[in-house]
Design a protein around this motif. Structure first.
Motif, PDB file in Angstrom:
ATOM      1  N   TYR A   1      40.277  37.851  42.866  1.00 34.77           N
ATOM      2  CA  TYR A   1      40.236  37.698  41.414  1.00 34.77           C
ATOM      3  C   TYR A   1      39.075  38.438  40.765  1.00 34.77           C
ATOM      4  CZ  TYR A   1      43.470  33.896  42.390  1.00 34.77           C
ATOM      5  OH  TYR A   1      44.539  33.159  42.823  1.00 34.77           O
ATOM      6  N   GLY A   2      38.203  39.026  41.543  1.00 37.29           N
ATOM      7  CA  GLY A   2      37.001  39.642  40.991  1.00 37.29           C
ATOM      8  C   GLY A   2      35.977  38.563  40.693  1.00 37.29           C
ATOM      9  N   ILE A   3      35.328  38.651  39.560  1.00 35.13           N
ATOM     10  CA  ILE A   3      34.381  37.612  39.149  1.00 35.13           C
ATOM     11  C   ILE A   3      35.167  36.524  38.427  1.00 35.13           C
ATOM     12  CG2 ILE A   3      32.463  37.092  37.599  1.00 35.13           C
ATOM     13  CD1 ILE A   3      31.407  39.884  38.190  1.00 35.13           C
ATOM     14  N   VAL A   4      34.928  35.281  38.816  1.00 33.77           N
ATOM     15  CA  VAL A   4      35.577  34.142  38.159  1.00 33.77           C
ATOM     16  C   VAL A   4      34.484  33.267  37.566  1.00 33.77           C
ATOM     17  CG1 VAL A   4      37.033  32.102  38.489  1.00 33.77           C
ATOM     18  CG2 VAL A   4      37.531  34.197  39.753  1.00 33.77           C
ATOM     19  N   GLY A   5      34.698  32.827  36.337  1.00 33.24           N
ATOM     20  CA  GLY A   5      33.705  31.988  35.688  1.00 33.24           C
ATOM     21  C   GLY A   5      34.326  31.008  34.724  1.00 33.24           C
ATOM     22  N   GLU A   6      33.466  30.143  34.181  1.00 35.69           N
ATOM     23  CA  GLU A   6      33.894  29.173  33.173  1.00 35.69           C
ATOM     24  C   GLU A   6      33.016  29.321  31.951  1.00 35.69           C
ATOM     25  OE1 GLU A   6      34.157  24.442  32.190  1.00 35.69           O
ATOM     26  OE2 GLU A   6      32.538  25.240  33.404  1.00 35.69           O
ATOM     27  N   THR A   7      33.643  29.380  30.787  1.00 42.80           N
ATOM     28  CA  THR A   7      32.882  29.392  29.544  1.00 42.80           C
ATOM     29  C   THR A   7      32.545  27.950  29.168  1.00 42.80           C
ATOM     30  OG1 THR A   7      34.777  29.201  28.068  1.00 42.80           O
ATOM     31  CG2 THR A   7      34.155  31.431  28.755  1.00 42.80           C
ATOM     32  N   TYR A   8      31.610  27.781  28.251  1.00 44.48           N
ATOM     33  CA  TYR A   8      31.242  26.444  27.782  1.00 44.48           C
ATOM     34  C   TYR A   8      32.413  25.759  27.086  1.00 44.48           C
ATOM     35  CZ  TYR A   8      26.208  26.850  28.732  1.00 44.48           C
ATOM     36  OH  TYR A   8      24.990  26.945  29.319  1.00 44.48           O
ATOM     37  N   LYS A   9      33.385  26.541  26.635  1.00 40.83           N
ATOM     38  CA  LYS A   9      34.569  25.976  25.980  1.00 40.83           C
ATOM     39  C   LYS A   9      35.612  25.504  26.991  1.00 40.83           C
ATOM     40  CE  LYS A   9      34.072  28.821  21.872  1.00 40.83           C
ATOM     41  NZ  LYS A   9      34.665  29.903  21.078  1.00 40.83           N
ATOM     42  N   GLY A  10      35.345  25.679  28.284  1.00 42.22           N
ATOM     43  CA  GLY A  10      36.261  25.206  29.311  1.00 42.22           C
ATOM     44  C   GLY A  10      37.315  26.210  29.737  1.00 42.22           C
ATOM     45  N   GLN A  11      37.168  27.466  29.360  1.00 40.39           N
ATOM     46  CA  GLN A  11      38.112  28.487  29.785  1.00 40.39           C
ATOM     47  C   GLN A  11      37.680  29.057  31.135  1.00 40.39           C
ATOM     48  OE1 GLN A  11      38.012  32.315  27.850  1.00 40.39           O
ATOM     49  NE2 GLN A  11      40.205  32.597  28.130  1.00 40.39           N
ATOM     50  N   ILE A  12      38.613  29.105  32.082  1.00 44.87           N
ATOM     51  CA  ILE A  12      38.360  29.756  33.366  1.00 44.87           C
ATOM     52  C   ILE A  12      38.892  31.180  33.248  1.00 44.87           C
ATOM     53  CG2 ILE A  12      38.772  29.718  35.854  1.00 44.87           C
ATOM     54  CD1 ILE A  12      37.197  27.274  34.822  1.00 44.87           C
TER      55      ILE A  12
END
Length: 93
Positions: free
Chosen positions: A42-53
């Motif tokens: 997936y490359g880089i995976v992260g979560e925003t403060y709004k809850g989006q992965i």
């Protein structure tokens, strides 16, 4: 957070996700980013403060989950390419 992915350096935090090149931070996502992981599929995976992965790969951002409604603290990819995320009281697959 600092992350090495495919020989490149990335930084994330309250200001967003950045790629660090020649001591300069180039913005990739300009909203707060909490959890961050380097994955094979997936490359880089992260979560925003709004809850989006999200995933970031080949200069493209994709939304994987629009709203997880949890505080994701860790993201890992297992040997089968499945993403696992730990939340405040739950594990997601």
């Amino acid at each position: 957070n600092l992350l090495k992915h495919q020989g490149q350096l990335f930084a994330s935090g309250i200001a967003g996700l950045y790629q660090v090149i020649d001591n300069k931070a180039l913005p990739l996502i300009q909203e707060p980013v909490e959890a961050l992981a380097s994955t094979e599929n997936y490359g880089i995976v992260g979560e925003t403060y709004k809850g989006q992965i999200f995933s970031w790969s080949n200069n493209e951002i994709k939304s994987l989950i629009e709203e997880i409604n949890d505080d994701v603290t860790a993201i890992v990819e297992d040997q089968n390419g499945v993403l696992w995320m730990s939340g405040a009281n739950k594990i997601y697959r």
